[in-house]
Design a protein around this motif. Structure first.
Motif, mmCIF file in Angstrom:
data_model
loop_
_atom_site.group_PDB
_atom_site.id
_atom_site.type_symbol
_atom_site.label_atom_id
_atom_site.label_comp_id
_atom_site.label_asym_id
_atom_site.label_seq_id
_atom_site.Cartn_x
_atom_site.Cartn_y
_atom_site.Cartn_z
ATOM 1 N N VAL A 92 -122.828 -26.718 -43.500
ATOM 2 C CA VAL A 92 -123.019 -25.274 -43.640
ATOM 3 C C VAL A 92 -122.800 -24.883 -45.105
ATOM 4 O O VAL A 92 -122.146 -25.603 -45.866
ATOM 5 N N ALA A 93 -123.355 -23.769 -45.477
ATOM 6 C CA ALA A 93 -123.162 -23.258 -46.839
ATOM 7 C C ALA A 93 -122.255 -22.037 -46.747
ATOM 8 O O ALA A 93 -122.728 -20.900 -46.621
ATOM 9 N N PRO A 94 -120.938 -22.226 -46.775
ATOM 10 C CA PRO A 94 -120.019 -21.100 -46.541
ATOM 11 C C PRO A 94 -120.128 -20.020 -47.611
ATOM 12 O O PRO A 94 -120.223 -20.324 -48.801
ATOM 13 N N GLU A 95 -120.116 -18.770 -47.159
ATOM 14 C CA GLU A 95 -120.038 -17.659 -48.106
ATOM 15 C C GLU A 95 -118.639 -17.574 -48.700
ATOM 16 O O GLU A 95 -118.446 -17.135 -49.827
ATOM 17 N N ILE A 96 -117.651 -18.007 -47.909
ATOM 18 C CA ILE A 96 -116.251 -18.010 -48.368
ATOM 19 C C ILE A 96 -115.670 -19.383 -48.051
ATOM 20 O O ILE A 96 -115.832 -19.888 -46.949
ATOM 21 N N THR A 97 -114.980 -19.984 -49.024
ATOM 22 C CA THR A 97 -114.330 -21.275 -48.830
ATOM 23 C C THR A 97 -112.883 -21.190 -49.311
ATOM 24 O O THR A 97 -112.606 -20.586 -50.346
ATOM 25 N N THR A 98 -111.973 -21.794 -48.563
ATOM 26 C CA THR A 98 -110.562 -21.761 -48.928
ATOM 27 C C THR A 98 -109.858 -22.995 -48.375
ATOM 28 O O THR A 98 -110.405 -23.686 -47.508
ATOM 29 N N ASN A 99 -108.657 -23.256 -48.883
ATOM 30 C CA ASN A 99 -107.845 -24.339 -48.321
ATOM 31 C C ASN A 99 -106.749 -23.785 -47.413
ATOM 32 O O ASN A 99 -105.864 -24.524 -46.989
ATOM 33 N N ASP A 100 -106.814 -22.500 -47.094
ATOM 34 C CA ASP A 100 -105.767 -21.835 -46.322
ATOM 35 C C ASP A 100 -106.312 -21.415 -44.961
ATOM 36 O O ASP A 100 -107.108 -20.476 -44.855
ATOM 37 N N MET A 101 -105.870 -22.105 -43.911
ATOM 38 C CA MET A 101 -106.341 -21.794 -42.567
ATOM 39 C C MET A 101 -105.963 -20.379 -42.148
ATOM 40 O O MET A 101 -106.729 -19.693 -41.454
ATOM 41 N N ALA A 102 -104.798 -19.908 -42.562
ATOM 42 C CA ALA A 102 -104.383 -18.548 -42.206
ATOM 43 C C ALA A 102 -105.366 -17.525 -42.752
ATOM 44 O O ALA A 102 -105.692 -16.537 -42.077
ATOM 45 N N LEU A 103 -105.848 -17.738 -43.963
ATOM 46 C CA LEU A 103 -106.843 -16.826 -44.545
ATOM 47 C C LEU A 103 -108.164 -16.921 -43.790
ATOM 48 O O LEU A 103 -108.820 -15.891 -43.556
ATOM 49 N N MET A 104 -108.560 -18.126 -43.409
ATOM 50 C CA MET A 104 -109.792 -18.288 -42.637
ATOM 51 C C MET A 104 -109.732 -17.473 -41.351
ATOM 52 O O MET A 104 -110.704 -16.813 -40.971
ATOM 53 N N ILE A 105 -108.583 -17.505 -40.687
ATOM 54 C CA ILE A 105 -108.423 -16.757 -39.438
ATOM 55 C C ILE A 105 -108.503 -15.254 -39.693
ATOM 56 O O ILE A 105 -109.178 -14.515 -38.964
ATOM 57 N N LYS A 106 -107.829 -14.795 -40.728
ATOM 58 C CA LYS A 106 -107.858 -13.363 -41.051
ATOM 59 C C LYS A 106 -109.278 -12.892 -41.329
ATOM 60 O O LYS A 106 -109.689 -11.803 -40.897
ATOM 61 N N LEU A 107 -110.029 -13.695 -42.063
ATOM 62 C CA LEU A 107 -111.405 -13.323 -42.385
ATOM 63 C C LEU A 107 -112.276 -13.307 -41.131
ATOM 64 O O LEU A 107 -113.114 -12.407 -40.955
#
Length: 297
Positions: free
Chosen positions: A218-233
């Motif tokens: 996939v080509a993510p619009e947002i990428t992070t190393n923080d799962m908590a942030l992924m959940i919030k988004l």
């Protein structure tokens, strides 16, 4: 020539940390004290062991050779001291663990809290990291990772049941954009991706169809190393994300996130506590292994 055994132990720690500051923090002394100890050792041996700059510490050729010879011996000494200490009482000392950030059940608290209560003489130092590295070379006693990525020469003890990854999004997102019916449909959706570290490509989302594994880049619009942030988004409707089912379970139970594509996400081997095959185990590590074998079902 008589070498200072304490100075040699400090040297091996500097070699491990590649930092006077980090070494000082682990020993509970000042950076100056570490520097002076290394200076005295170099003076005794008549050769430079460490290259110092304002930003980094590295070993000279002589330092690399000395560390290669010393590190196993120092580890054996620590194990012997701890083994002797056990005869006089309980397992003791610092237990350093490198734990994957997605090992939810291990990091949840109760298992570790129970171990800490049972062994008050053991100080537990946990580094939560998803970077892949040699735990032995970095001075860790053990690690916790998914079984599929543990090196073959390690001993592994299960600390969770089978795991499963899943794709989730918010009801609001699916109401606006619809839900993909096949993993390849994800290319047409806004996605929130994960990467373990800077300069590392985002994780490829893995699926199974007809008994065959495949990955979707996939080509993510947002990428992070923080799962908590992924959940919030994802909760905020920013897009679809992908991760461990048990991480998302509370949000799915409350209807805040909706799982999709479950037919393409079968279970796989879970998390393991792993450690090097060295023969005699340090009592502190043996205590941890026994604790999780008894309570880690």
């Amino acid at each position: 020539m008589t070498a200072d055994l304490n100075a040699l132990a400090v040297f091996t720690l500097v070699a491990q940390e590649r930092s006077f500051r980090a070494t000082a923090d682990r020993l509970g002394v000042t950076r100056s004290a570490v520097s002076q100890t290394i200076g005295r050792l170099e003076a005794t041996l008549g050769m430079a062991l460490v290259r110092r700059t304002t930003r980094s510490v590295s070993l000279t050729e002589a330092g690399e050779r000395l560390n290669a010879a010393l590190a196993p011996a120092i580890a054996e000494i620590h194990a012997a001291v701890e083994g002797t200490g056990e005869l006089a009482g309980r397992p003791r000392g610092q237990l350093r663990l490198a734990v994957s950030s997605i090992a939810e059940r291990f990091l949840a608290g109760p298992l570790l809290a129970g171990f800490a209560a049972a062994y008050p003489d053991i100080q537990i130092d946990i580094t939560v990291t998803d970077e892949e590295f040699d735990i032995v070379a970095e001075g860790f006693d053990a690690g916790v990772r998914l079984g599929e990525v543990i090196e073959q020469d390690m001993i592994a003890v299960p600390v969770s049941g089978p795991q499963r990854q899943t794709v989730v999004g918010s009801p609001g997102y699916f109401a606006r954009a619809g839900a993909p019916q096949h993993p390849r449909d994800l290319a047409g959706h806004r996605c929130i991706g994960w990467r373990p570290a800077p300069k590392v490509a985002p994780y490829r989302w893995e699926f199974t169809e007809g008994g065959k594994d495949f990955a979707v880049a996939v080509a993510p619009e947002i990428t992070t190393n923080d799962m908590a942030l992924m959940i919030k988004l994802a909760l905020a409707g920013a897009g679809i994300t992908f991760g461990m089912e048990e991480t998302f379970r509370p949000f799915v139970a409350r209807g805040e996130l909706v799982p999709i594509l479950d037919a393409y996400c079968p279970p796989f081997a879970g998390f393991y506590l792993y450690y090097p095959n060295r023969g005699n185990l340090a009592p502190k590590l043996r205590a941890l292994i026994d604790h999780f074998r008894e309570r880690g079902d």
